[in-house]
Scaffold this active site. Structure first.
Site, PDB file in Angstrom:
ATOM      1  CE  LYS A 105      84.568 130.184 -40.997  1.00 54.86           C
ATOM      2  NZ  LYS A 105      85.160 129.041 -41.707  1.00 54.86           N
ATOM      3  CG  PHE A 301      78.660 130.864 -37.332  1.00 52.16           C
ATOM      4  CD1 PHE A 301      79.956 131.213 -37.669  1.00 52.16           C
ATOM      5  CD2 PHE A 301      77.629 131.349 -38.116  1.00 52.16           C
ATOM      6  CE1 PHE A 301      80.223 132.025 -38.772  1.00 52.16           C
ATOM      7  CE2 PHE A 301      77.884 132.164 -39.217  1.00 52.16           C
ATOM      8  CZ  PHE A 301      79.188 132.497 -39.535  1.00 52.16           C
ATOM      9  CG  PHE A 381      95.604 126.739 -29.421  1.00 44.00           C
ATOM     10  CD1 PHE A 381      96.028 127.550 -30.467  1.00 44.00           C
ATOM     11  CD2 PHE A 381      94.310 126.224 -29.470  1.00 44.00           C
ATOM     12  CE1 PHE A 381      95.186 127.849 -31.529  1.00 44.00           C
ATOM     13  CE2 PHE A 381      93.466 126.512 -30.523  1.00 44.00           C
ATOM     14  CZ  PHE A 381      93.903 127.330 -31.561  1.00 44.00           C
ATOM     15  CD1 TRP A 409      95.579 122.644 -36.246  1.00 39.64           C
ATOM     16  CD2 TRP A 409      97.593 122.564 -35.269  1.00 39.64           C
ATOM     17  NE1 TRP A 409      96.392 123.559 -36.891  1.00 39.64           N
ATOM     18  CE2 TRP A 409      97.629 123.529 -36.309  1.00 39.64           C
ATOM     19  CE3 TRP A 409      98.744 122.339 -34.516  1.00 39.64           C
ATOM     20  CZ2 TRP A 409      98.780 124.261 -36.604  1.00 39.64           C
ATOM     21  CZ3 TRP A 409      99.897 123.061 -34.813  1.00 39.64           C
ATOM     22  CH2 TRP A 409      99.906 124.016 -35.844  1.00 39.64           C
TER      23      TRP A 409
END
Length: 556
Positions: A105, A301, A381, A409
């Site tokens: 991870k 999660f 993205f 990001w």
């Protein structure tokens, strides 16, 4: 492309006393660990009790996939975004475990230009909290075997010792072992094993305790096993609670660090989101709420595990009332839920996004059941297309909520201003009417069934006979009002990790139940959940090293 660790290393960190001053924490209330991290003193935290609370904002997500969702990245970015638009905000996230960091991870400090720093320290040993938890847990383990060795005055049935040992590392070889081999001098041999530290009840206790007194009381309430008459033996019976609390005294103090944009962040605690409740510590969250107008926190999660446990366990235990919820989704992850392989995620596939969006819609429906207003963050993205993004926005709109495209990001707080404004409006709107999913008076069996049916959309809930017998015993012993903590795969609403999308009508089978009397919940274990993970075929550890300049490489 610049890596996360390179971005973090290039950041200009401010002295931690300056970060504390932004929250009006005096210098003498900080216990520094170097120049860029510190613990907040217990005395200062006690002085805040009469202050009003700020607004609590939960960041959760769709079910995780190998494509990545960016929940921690969005949590950090939203905190930066709120500060950017002039709001006084703080961030509360969990500490990463070494196991996932060296496994598959990776770390949990955010990513890109939405990170908490010092990233290397946070993802490695940090301030030693996990080591303290490991030591406190294993001290109790040693005292159990020592008590049995020296005559066993408490009459502990060595066949019914339930307390195992822990290690903060993925190591499948330690899941099941035989201890005390080598003759009488080494004690009485018995079967036992190791869990990973984040699965320890001590971790859950530290993250739910209100203060040091509450911590010691909860530690004493740990059930370590049973006598031959099946009566429980507690940690306090072994006189272990005081020494365990001493080992955890400093670890109880929240850790203050900063984001890449020098905004305050509390990084404290890290219980497993499967076997435990998957949230940062209550003491860090409550401290932040006293110091900031908005506190952005996350739960582990997807919302079926993390958000449900945040609401039903953490908020119930601590008396917290969240003002808004953000559900993070990515086009890539929704494509995977729509049947696209990871290798094909870079190609536009509007149909797959439409099919996969049922996962997002299910999470929106579920979170609404808790009475907290919802907004969706589309974590952008570069491969996302306008048509795919439009599908995600339409799916959210069909559930009566808004979806906002976020580029934190790549652009930091400048890329998430729109979401920050809308989240502040939601939190300030006063429309939250928080309520847990079930009342504490409901039976333990019915609590399990309620979560399975309402959140997982199970058609049938079944139990091993031993599990129902144990639940009846727990209720007879006075533990019937505790919340339930469901241990289930994070990858699906069902107990089958390969069942993506929004399955319903499936069977949830509870094969085992455990009483975490100190933490204050009952664990119901489903599927193939393991409390000691193993390393993958190619672990991340193979790519982590120190370069010629003495700098760490390979962390992510």
């Amino acid at each position: 492309m610049t890596s996360d660790i390179e971005i973090a290393r290039a950041a200009t960190a401010r002295p931690i006393f300056e970060i504390g001053a932004r929250l009006e924490i005096p210098a003498d209330a900080l216990v520094p660990f170097g120049h860029d991290k510190a613990k907040v003193s217990d005395a200062f935290i006690r002085s805040l009790r009469d202050r009003p609370d700020g607004k609590l904002i939960l960041v959760t997500a769709i079910n995780p996939t190998p494509a990545g969702e960016g929940k921690t990245t969005t949590t950090v970015g939203l905190g930066d975004g709120l500060n950017r638009i002039g709001r006084k905000a703080a961030i509360c996230v969990r500490e990463p475990s070494l196991g996932p960091c060296f496994g598959v991870k990776g770390g949990a400090a955010g990513g890109g230009y939405a990170q908490v720093i010092p990233m290397e320290d946070i993802n490695l040993h940090f301030t030693g909290d996990f080591h303290a938890i490991t030591s406190a847990h294993n001290l109790l383990s040693a005292m159990i075997d020592n008590h049995i060795h020296w005559g066993n005055a408490l009459g502990i049935d060595s066949r019914r010792v339930t307390w195992r040992r822990v290690l903060d590392m993925n190591d499948r070889a330690l899941r099941d072992i035989v201890s005390s081999l080598g003759g009488p001098a080494n004690g009485y041999p018995r079967e036992t094993g190791f869990d990973i530290t984040v699965a320890s009840e001590v971790m859950a206790i530290l993250c739910l305790a209100q203060d040091l007194d509450d911590l010691e009381q909860r530690l004493g309430a740990i059930i370590i096993g049973y006598r031959t008459d099946k009566s429980p033996v507690f940690a306090r019976d072994l006189k272990a609670d005081g020494a365990m609390a001493v080992l955890l005294k400093q670890a109880m103090q929240p850790n203050l660090v900063q984001t890449l944009e020098n905004n305050p962040a509390f990084v404290h605690g890290g219980p497993f989101a499967n076997i435990a409740h998957g949230c940062n510590s209550v003491i860090a969250t409550r401290t932040a709420l006293k110091l900031a107008d908005y506190v952005v926190t996350e739960a582990g999660f997807g919302a079926d595990l993390g958000a449900e446990k945040f609401f039903d366990i953490k908020c119930r235990e601590a008396g917290l009332r969240p003002a808004a919820t953000v559900i993070v989704a990515t086009v890539r992850a929704l494509k995977m839920n729509g049947g696209v392989a990871k290798t094909a995620l870079g190609t536009e596939n509007v149909g797959a996004v439409e099919r996969g969006s049922v996962n997002l819609r299910r999470h929106i429906e579920n979170v609404k059941k808790f009475g907290v207003p919802v907004i969706v963050a589309i974590n952008h993205f570069v491969s996302d297309t306008d048509a795919e993004i439009a599908v995600v926005k339409a799916a959210a709109e069909a559930e009566g909520v808004e979806a906002v495209l976020c580029r934190h990001w790549a652009n930091g707080s400048a890329g998430i201003e729109d979401l920050a404004r809308k989240v502040a409006e939601l939190a300030d709107g006063g429309t939250a009417d928080f309520k847990p999913l079930y009342p504490e008076e409901m039976s333990l069996v019915e609590k399990v069934k309620t979560v399975a049916r309402e959140i997982y959309r199970a058609g049938t809930v079944t139990f091993d006979r031993a599990a129902t017998d144990q639940l009846a015993m727990f209720e007879a012993a006075g533990y019937g009002k505790l919340p339930v903590c469901m241990a289930k795969t994070q990858y699906s609403f069902s107990t089958d990790p390969s069942a993506l999308g929004a399955p319903e009508g499936h069977v949830v089978h509870v094969r085992e139940v455990r009483l975490s009397a100190g933490a204050g919940f009952v664990v119901a274990i489903t599927g193939d959940i393991m409390t000691m993970p193993g390393l993958p075929r190619t672990p991340a550890a193979e790519r982590i090293a120190i370069n010629a300049e003495g700098m760490v490489e390979g962390l992510f």
